[in-house]
Design a protein around this motif. Structure first.
Motif, PDB file in Angstrom:
ATOM      1  N   HIS A  97      55.230  35.545  28.204  1.00  0.00           N
ATOM      2  CA  HIS A  97      54.010  34.813  27.915  1.00  0.00           C
ATOM      3  C   HIS A  97      53.190  34.699  29.212  1.00  0.00           C
ATOM      4  O   HIS A  97      53.642  34.103  30.178  1.00  0.00           O
ATOM      5  N   ILE A  98      52.016  35.267  29.183  1.00  0.00           N
ATOM      6  CA  ILE A  98      51.174  35.294  30.378  1.00  0.00           C
ATOM      7  C   ILE A  98      49.892  34.513  30.134  1.00  0.00           C
ATOM      8  O   ILE A  98      49.246  34.680  29.094  1.00  0.00           O
ATOM      9  N   ARG A  99      49.551  33.664  31.092  1.00  0.00           N
ATOM     10  CA  ARG A  99      48.237  33.010  31.026  1.00  0.00           C
ATOM     11  C   ARG A  99      47.469  33.398  32.285  1.00  0.00           C
ATOM     12  O   ARG A  99      47.962  33.228  33.402  1.00  0.00           O
ATOM     13  N   ILE A 100      46.267  33.882  32.057  1.00  0.00           N
ATOM     14  CA  ILE A 100      45.415  34.287  33.179  1.00  0.00           C
ATOM     15  C   ILE A 100      44.671  33.065  33.691  1.00  0.00           C
ATOM     16  O   ILE A 100      43.864  32.471  32.972  1.00  0.00           O
ATOM     17  N   LEU A 101      44.931  32.695  34.927  1.00  0.00           N
ATOM     18  CA  LEU A 101      44.270  31.508  35.489  1.00  0.00           C
ATOM     19  C   LEU A 101      43.015  31.892  36.259  1.00  0.00           C
ATOM     20  O   LEU A 101      42.040  31.167  36.288  1.00  0.00           O
ATOM     21  N   ASP A 102      43.069  33.035  36.921  1.00  0.00           N
ATOM     22  CA  ASP A 102      41.933  33.431  37.750  1.00  0.00           C
ATOM     23  C   ASP A 102      41.598  34.899  37.501  1.00  0.00           C
ATOM     24  O   ASP A 102      42.011  35.789  38.238  1.00  0.00           O
ATOM     25  N   SER A 103      40.815  35.065  36.458  1.00  0.00           N
ATOM     26  CA  SER A 103      40.469  36.415  36.033  1.00  0.00           C
ATOM     27  C   SER A 103      39.680  37.160  37.114  1.00  0.00           C
ATOM     28  O   SER A 103      39.853  38.368  37.307  1.00  0.00           O
TER      29      SER A 103
END
Lengths: 263, 263
Positions: free
Chosen positions: A244-250
């Motif tokens: 599960h990946i969450r992009i914090l700083d695209s």
DNA sequence: CGACACCTTGAAGAGGTTCAAGAAATGTGG
DNA sequence: CCACATTTCTTGAACCTCTTCAAGGTGTCG
């Protein structure tokens, strides 16, 4: 856009084991017909008139379910059809003589697999489902037949093949000249972009593949992929919880992956 | 096979600066017509009847000469045509934002360039002549038109694009999982094989590209390419005199390049 | 013949791999 | 539903291949 497949768009993380395109729809509830399909915009040409559309409906022979971990076609199989992915997620990979193998792509709903088989009437790679999937089987002879009558379909086919060529050019750039961080950043951006185009979140995703498969695609070892994820995580660029990946700083990802993309 | 282009087949090393396909023929001596062309077997479908053949002759709009070092088309150029190489040698390369660039292929007589432009009506790479060259310009609209009428041409187009996809799969395998020696060995074998198919020697070749271009294609630095050539030379596998290469032990190359090829 | 592009080779350095161990998650069977 | 087996993931340390930097050699062309 009233239709079953990706209806949990934007909340993929919520579904059972992180299901991207939930399978809990009535199977075969609707007739196999592109004109009814919510993925039409992804895999079929636009701007057809009613008559042409009804011809297109003849394209799909049957649907076929492919269980997670099983193959849609093998390297060496006789080529007969192209497959449009309706639900699920695939990888394609080629094997070298000595057992190494290379993931050549990951495919999701609306994308076409099987193009490799056209040249020599045999497939030259394996297509393996990374989650339970369903594909539309389109006999290639029928595609060619119809392409001769419907110009838009003909051009569409050419575009699909050209797009695959351009994608692979991008991967060559990635494999030939980018460092590990750049590769992984480009990979993540590409995945999220494609998912976003399908109505999913642009900041959250659930990887369908293992670190090893990512590594194979990116020309890295699984340890390197893992370490690079960890580094991104330490730098506050992404949040990693297993797959599960969450992009914090695209923006940071974009900066890292400077060279275009890998589509 | 009475025709100008590769008539020194088998003795490429003999020509001036190692010319692969000598250019000392009368320019435009013959009418632009595929039916007359000695490369027909390479770039056109087989088994056409006379009527179909005469249709095919309409494919080529003009011929175009491309001087060594100049581009046939640029990244960003509007896409209008595919190009069949008649004589000469090209490289295609994509550039990343930050200036790095990646050679995505080397093309020789009988091969088609420009397929990348179909998807978005713009080219996405540069095609640069590595020696003075001449190409047949085939307007893509005309190709599509004719493909709708001549099934063999349609299928041929599909095969050409599929072949390119499969080739790139091979390059991905090479870039993703092979070591420097393996890459160079595969590269040499692929080149000689293609030259051989054009009537040239299978043991001798003159490279048309610099070490740097080879390196870019293979994902290596030019120094590494040079060193690897030297190692092959020390091991008695090849004889290297600048760009003139003689293969002394083809079997050894094959052994080194175990994983298939890179076409 | 001199300028320039291209190639070779050495030595130091970096990025990624390999080997290894352990932790976390997932799936299986009782 | 829990215990166990399996797969997947993470992290460390040593190592290796390829890169980088640098210098000199070779070939080519005006």
């Amino acid at each position: 856009m009233p239709d079953p497949a990706p209806k949990t768009a934007g909340r993929p993380a919520a579904s059972p084991r992180g299901g991207l395109a939930p399978l809990d729809m009535k199977p075969h509830a609707i007739k196999v017909a592109c004109s009814n399909c919510n993925l039409r915009e992804l895999c079929m040409p636009l701007g057809l008139n009613a008559q042409e559309m009804s011809r297109i409906d003849e394209l799909v022979d049957t649907r076929r379910k492919v269980k997670r971990g099983t193959t849609l076609f093998h390297d060496g199989d006789k080529f007969t059809s192209l497959y449009a992915i309706r639900t699920g997620f695939f990888k394609t990979c080629v094997a070298s003589n000595d057992g190494r193998d290379q993931v050549t792509g990951f495919q999701m709903a609306g994308e076409i697999v099987g193009l490799d088989g056209i040249v020599n009437d045999r497939h030259t790679c394996n297509a393996i489902a990374l989650e339970d999937a369903e594909v539309c089987v389109m006999p290639f002879e029928r595609i060619e037949e119809l392409s001769r009558e419907v110009g838009a379909l003909q051009h569409h086919m050419h575009r699909i093949m050209s797009r695959e060529i351009v994608r692979e050019n991008g991967v060559m750039l990635l494999l030939g000249s980018m460092r590990a961080e750049e590769r992984l950043a480009a990979f993540l951006l590409n995945l999220t972009q494609r998912l976003h185009a399908r109505g999913f979140s642009a900041r959250e995703l659930v990887l369908r593949m293992t670190r090893e498969e990512i590594g194979s695609y990116l020309g890295l070892k699984l340890e390197t992929v893992s370490r690079t994820f960890s580094r991104f995580s330490e730098d506050g660029i992404v949040e990693v919880r297993q797959r599960h990946i969450r992009i914090l700083d695209s923006a940071a990802l974009q900066r890292i992956a400077t060279p275009p993309a890998c589509q």
